[in-house]
Scaffold this motif. Structure first.
Motif, mmCIF file in Angstrom:
data_model
loop_
_atom_site.group_PDB
_atom_site.id
_atom_site.type_symbol
_atom_site.label_atom_id
_atom_site.label_comp_id
_atom_site.label_asym_id
_atom_site.label_seq_id
_atom_site.Cartn_x
_atom_site.Cartn_y
_atom_site.Cartn_z
ATOM 1 N N LYS A 214 0.826 -1.209 0.000
ATOM 2 C CA LYS A 214 0.000 0.000 0.000
ATOM 3 C C LYS A 214 0.862 1.263 0.000
ATOM 4 C CE LYS A 214 -4.130 -1.812 2.318
ATOM 5 N NZ LYS A 214 -5.050 -1.618 3.476
ATOM 6 N N GLU A 215 0.316 2.275 -0.650
ATOM 7 C CA GLU A 215 0.909 3.602 -0.657
ATOM 8 C C GLU A 215 -0.192 4.592 -1.009
ATOM 9 O OE1 GLU A 215 3.765 4.051 -3.763
ATOM 10 O OE2 GLU A 215 2.608 2.845 -5.178
ATOM 11 N N PRO A 216 -0.047 5.862 -0.650
ATOM 12 C CA PRO A 216 -1.067 6.856 -1.028
ATOM 13 C C PRO A 216 -1.104 7.005 -2.547
ATOM 14 C CG PRO A 216 0.336 7.682 0.735
ATOM 15 C CD PRO A 216 0.996 6.445 0.217
ATOM 16 N N ILE A 217 -2.272 6.765 -3.149
ATOM 17 C CA ILE A 217 -2.393 6.885 -4.605
ATOM 18 C C ILE A 217 -3.547 7.819 -4.961
ATOM 19 C CG2 ILE A 217 -1.458 4.567 -4.982
ATOM 20 C CD1 ILE A 217 -4.304 3.644 -5.645
ATOM 21 N N ALA A 255 -3.611 2.327 -0.896
ATOM 22 C CA ALA A 255 -3.888 1.100 -1.642
ATOM 23 C C ALA A 255 -2.687 0.718 -2.489
ATOM 24 C CB ALA A 255 -5.122 1.301 -2.528
ATOM 25 N N GLU A 256 -2.747 -0.513 -3.041
ATOM 26 C CA GLU A 256 -1.719 -0.958 -3.983
ATOM 27 C C GLU A 256 -2.168 -0.567 -5.386
ATOM 28 O OE1 GLU A 256 0.323 -5.063 -5.625
ATOM 29 O OE2 GLU A 256 -0.292 -4.973 -3.520
ATOM 30 N N GLN A 257 -1.401 0.283 -6.020
ATOM 31 C CA GLN A 257 -1.806 0.869 -7.294
ATOM 32 C C GLN A 257 -2.094 -0.180 -8.363
ATOM 33 O OE1 GLN A 257 0.172 4.423 -8.583
ATOM 34 N NE2 GLN A 257 0.198 3.771 -10.726
ATOM 35 N N ALA A 336 -15.243 -11.406 -9.899
ATOM 36 C CA ALA A 336 -14.785 -12.071 -8.674
ATOM 37 C C ALA A 336 -13.447 -11.479 -8.235
ATOM 38 C CB ALA A 336 -14.655 -13.576 -8.910
ATOM 39 N N ILE A 337 -12.578 -11.192 -9.210
ATOM 40 C CA ILE A 337 -11.288 -10.558 -8.905
ATOM 41 C C ILE A 337 -11.520 -9.179 -8.298
ATOM 42 C CG2 ILE A 337 -9.231 -9.545 -9.970
ATOM 43 C CD1 ILE A 337 -9.313 -11.877 -11.989
ATOM 44 N N VAL A 338 -12.421 -8.414 -8.888
ATOM 45 C CA VAL A 338 -12.752 -7.076 -8.371
ATOM 46 C C VAL A 338 -13.197 -7.157 -6.917
ATOM 47 C CG1 VAL A 338 -14.443 -5.197 -8.543
ATOM 48 C CG2 VAL A 338 -13.318 -6.055 -10.608
ATOM 49 N N LYS A 339 -14.103 -8.075 -6.631
ATOM 50 C CA LYS A 339 -14.650 -8.211 -5.276
ATOM 51 C C LYS A 339 -13.553 -8.507 -4.255
ATOM 52 C CE LYS A 339 -18.133 -10.900 -2.714
ATOM 53 N NZ LYS A 339 -17.267 -11.566 -1.736
ATOM 54 N N HIS A 340 -12.704 -9.467 -4.560
ATOM 55 C CA HIS A 340 -11.683 -9.875 -3.595
ATOM 56 C C HIS A 340 -10.616 -8.803 -3.401
ATOM 57 C CE1 HIS A 340 -13.041 -13.916 -2.667
ATOM 58 N NE2 HIS A 340 -13.325 -14.090 -3.933
ATOM 59 N N ILE A 341 -10.235 -8.113 -4.469
ATOM 60 C CA ILE A 341 -9.231 -7.050 -4.331
ATOM 61 C C ILE A 341 -9.770 -5.902 -3.487
ATOM 62 C CG2 ILE A 341 -7.982 -5.247 -5.585
ATOM 63 C CD1 ILE A 341 -7.518 -7.218 -7.831
ATOM 64 N N VAL A 342 -11.000 -5.481 -3.773
ATOM 65 C CA VAL A 342 -11.592 -4.365 -3.031
ATOM 66 C C VAL A 342 -11.757 -4.716 -1.556
ATOM 67 C CG1 VAL A 342 -13.681 -2.968 -2.755
ATOM 68 C CG2 VAL A 342 -12.757 -3.364 -5.033
#
Length: 368
Positions: A214-217, A255-257, A336-342
């Motif tokens: 994570k970093e400020p993005i 977040a991770e960019q 499904a990828i979107v859901k898990h990343i968020v």
């Protein structure tokens, strides 16, 4: 005699204190057990029940004493297991039980054993219950996942083999046929590559040990970058008009960019794919001051999603229109990828849709 009576009185008092202490220890152990424990006497009535059992059966501890198995659960299979133990035979079984006053069902693993004294005289039965609902659900998810992966791999592999065999059997001699079948091989190979990529991303996103860099993005910069990237990859006039609506002085998010970019690519690309060229896609981002989250939404005026599919749209390999999804190159894993990343970032994801009117996919991220 007086001394003897006093000694006997002290001895009885110590025995009562020991019994009281042992009972307290037993109650403490039962109260802290994750498994549900129920003890029935030889008449089939509840004499001991711990808190875990009450939670599993949605029962009140004060109202369970003296009840029979059928009165306690209203379940005939549970009652049959208890009766089997009361007759002197151990039993193990899995049963699905519905809690009283609700349609929600749980799956319980029941172990029942008779209680005997030193002379093998039956004195009741002890029941141990374990909630295995989540375990069985995970097993089903795993089984479905393997079946879905096998199905998704089988189709492109069959197409590649058929095209290769056709070329091998003489199609090389016809330039038009050779070009057509080699094109099929390339297209299906790309589909396999995309599927493997999405599987790897999803596996990483689902891992409970996921480590985010994570970093400020600045999400607004990321949105413009993704839109430029997707627009450049499509011929002019082949995609709908994209409008970006972002609040001034958008706060940074922690977040991770790379992963947030993956989320934006999936959602914006889907909106472009399922919206006709004459349609429009609106991308909006604004802070939710009351909640401390940044909300990003992607709205299209495509075909929309039928109501019965909305609740399942973020499941792996779930497609509303299988033929249409494959036609536009979808693997069924993007959402499904979107859901898990968020969710790994501490945010939320959702969709609002009207059939024939379009859809809005949104997600939130905690503000840095």
């Amino acid at each position: 005699m007086a001394n003897a009576v006093n000694k006997m009185s002290d001895k009885i008092k110590r025995r009562i204190e020991d019994l009281h202490s042992q009972r307290q220890q037993l109650e403490l152990i039962l109260a802290n057990l994750a498994d549900g424990i129920i003890v029935f006497n030889d008449a089939g009535k509840v004499i001991i029940i711990n808190e875990s059992a009450c939670i599993l059966l949605d029962a009140s501890p004060k109202k369970t004493q003296g009840l029979s198995a059928i009165e306690l659960t209203l379940d005939h299979r549970f009652s049959a297991i208890v009766n089997q133990a009361l007759s002197g035979h151990s039993a193990k079984e899995e049963i699905m039980m519905r809690r009283s006053g609700t349609a929600k069902a749980i799956i319980l693993h029941i172990s029942a054993a008779p209680v005997k004294d030193g002379t093998d005289v039956l004195g009741g039965a002890i029941i141990v219950m374990q909630d295995i609902t989540l375990l069985r659900r995970l097993e089903k998810v795993r089984t479905d996942f393997v079946a879905n992966v096998s199905h998704e791999l089988r189709t492109p592999l069959a197409s590649i083999r058929a095209a290769a065999e056709t070329l091998q059997n003489g199609a090389f001699g016809d330039p038009r046929a050779a070009d057509r079948f080699s094109g099929i091989i390339i297209s299906e190979s790309e589909r396999l590559t995309n599927l493997v990529h999405d599987l790897l991303v999803l596996t990483t996103a689902e891992s409970p040990e996921i480590s985010l860099r994570k970093e400020p993005i600045a999400v607004d910069d990321l949105i413009y970058q993704v839109v430029d990237q997707l627009s450049a990859a499509c011929p002019e006039g082949s995609i709908p008009k994209i409008k970006i609506q972002i609040s001034e002085k958008l706060p940074l998010v922690d977040a991770e960019q790379e992963k947030i970019q993956e989320v934006l690519v999936n959602l914006i690309e889907n909106a472009i794919k399922y919206t006709p060229p004459e349609g429009r896609v609106l991308i909006a981002a604004k802070p939710q001051d009351a909640d401390g989250y940044l909300r990003i939404s992607i709205t299209d005026n495509g075909p929309g999603i039928p109501e019965e599919h909305v609740t399942r749209i973020f499941e792996r390999f779930y497609r509303v229109d299988k033929d249409r999804s494959r036609e536009v190159g979808g693997t069924g894993l993007g959402l499904a990828i979107v859901k898990h990343i968020v969710e790994a970032h501490g945010g939320h994801v959702g969709v609002e849709s009207l059939l024939g009117r379009g859809s809005t996919f949104w997600f939130t991220l905690p503000i840095d």
